[in-house]
Design a protein around this motif. Structure first.
Motif, short mmCIF file in Angstrom:
data_model
loop_
_atom_site.label_atom_id
_atom_site.label_comp_id
_atom_site.label_asym_id
_atom_site.label_seq_id
_atom_site.Cartn_x
_atom_site.Cartn_y
_atom_site.Cartn_z
N ARG A 138 -7.92 9.09 0.36
CA ARG A 138 -7.02 8.51 1.36
C ARG A 138 -5.67 8.16 0.74
N LEU A 139 -5.68 7.63 -0.48
CA LEU A 139 -4.42 7.24 -1.13
C LEU A 139 -3.60 8.46 -1.56
N ARG A 140 -4.26 9.59 -1.82
CA ARG A 140 -3.53 10.79 -2.24
C ARG A 140 -2.61 11.33 -1.16
N ARG A 141 -2.87 10.97 0.08
CA ARG A 141 -2.04 11.45 1.19
C ARG A 141 -0.64 10.82 1.17
N TYR A 142 -0.51 9.66 0.51
CA TYR A 142 0.78 8.96 0.49
C TYR A 142 1.65 9.46 -0.67
N GLN A 143 2.95 9.38 -0.49
CA GLN A 143 3.89 9.71 -1.55
C GLN A 143 3.86 8.60 -2.61
N PRO A 144 4.11 8.94 -3.88
CA PRO A 144 4.11 7.92 -4.93
C PRO A 144 5.10 6.79 -4.66
N ALA A 145 6.26 7.10 -4.10
CA ALA A 145 7.24 6.05 -3.80
C ALA A 145 6.70 5.09 -2.74
N THR A 146 5.99 5.63 -1.75
CA THR A 146 5.41 4.80 -0.70
C THR A 146 4.35 3.88 -1.27
N LEU A 147 3.49 4.44 -2.13
CA LEU A 147 2.46 3.62 -2.78
C LEU A 147 3.08 2.52 -3.62
N GLY A 148 4.15 2.86 -4.35
CA GLY A 148 4.82 1.87 -5.19
C GLY A 148 5.39 0.73 -4.37
N SER A 149 6.05 1.07 -3.25
CA SER A 149 6.63 0.02 -2.41
C SER A 149 5.55 -0.81 -1.74
N LEU A 150 4.43 -0.19 -1.36
CA LEU A 150 3.32 -0.95 -0.77
C LEU A 150 2.73 -1.92 -1.78
N LEU A 151 2.57 -1.47 -3.00
CA LEU A 151 2.00 -2.35 -4.04
C LEU A 151 2.96 -3.50 -4.37
N GLU A 152 4.25 -3.23 -4.35
CA GLU A 152 5.22 -4.29 -4.65
C GLU A 152 5.24 -5.35 -3.56
N THR A 153 5.18 -4.95 -2.30
CA THR A 153 5.25 -5.92 -1.22
C THR A 153 3.95 -6.70 -1.05
N ARG A 154 2.81 -6.09 -1.41
CA ARG A 154 1.51 -6.75 -1.25
C ARG A 154 1.19 -7.69 -2.41
N SER A 155 1.87 -7.57 -3.54
CA SER A 155 1.55 -8.38 -4.72
C SER A 155 2.08 -9.77 -4.62
#
Length: 155
Positions: A138-155
């Motif tokens: 499921r996570l592979r479907r997202y772009q690396p930049a999107t994953l990075g921004s999601l992790l930054e905002t959720r932390s």
């Protein structure tokens, strides 16, 4: 001025005569250990027991290790990880499958650091379950930049 002819200290014998000081080596026994001068009292035995004994400290709960899950997720073999981490295969097997489930193993920080470096994960991640294949897909479907921004905002 005090007139001292032979003053003995713990490390050397000082000879003070006519204002001149000369040092000679400290007295030793047959094994090279310093002798205690006769005029010094013995040190009290510090290992005496006392009546009000402190209760034994009970070990706190240890967190469960998930090394076996990480080995399976990363498709690594126990023998290879044990050799590269410089620990025994039997010890690694005991970390994965404890002999007594009610008392989990408590490896040293050095062992945990070696295992984490060999496996390529952090020490903290070894105490957590690895993500499942479905979660990774499921996570592979997202772009690396999107994953990075999601992790930054959720932390």
């Amino acid at each position: 001025m005090i007139d001292v002819c032979h003053q003995q200290t713990a490390f050397a014998t000082e000879k003070v005569c006519c204002g001149q000081i000369a040092f000679s080596p400290a007295p030793t026994d047959n094994h090279g250990m310093l002798k205690r001068p006769r005029n010094q009292p013995k040190i009290a035995n510090r290992t005496r027991s006392f009546r009000g004994r402190m209760p034994r400290r009970q070990p706190g709960p240890t967190e469960q290790l998930h090394i076996g899950s990480w080995l399976a997720a990363l498709e690594l073999k126990q023998i290879d990880v044990a050799q590269r981490a410089k620990i025994g295969r039997a010890y690694l097997n005991n970390l994965i499958n404890p002999k007594t489930p009610d008392k989990p193993p408590n490896p040293s920080a050095l062992v945990m650091l070696r295992l984490s470096r060999v496996m390529g994960v952090s020490v903290n991640e070894l105490y957590e379950e690895p993500p499942t294949r479905a979660e990774l897909a499921r996570l592979r479907r997202y772009q690396p930049a999107t994953l990075g921004s999601l992790l930054e905002t959720r932390s």
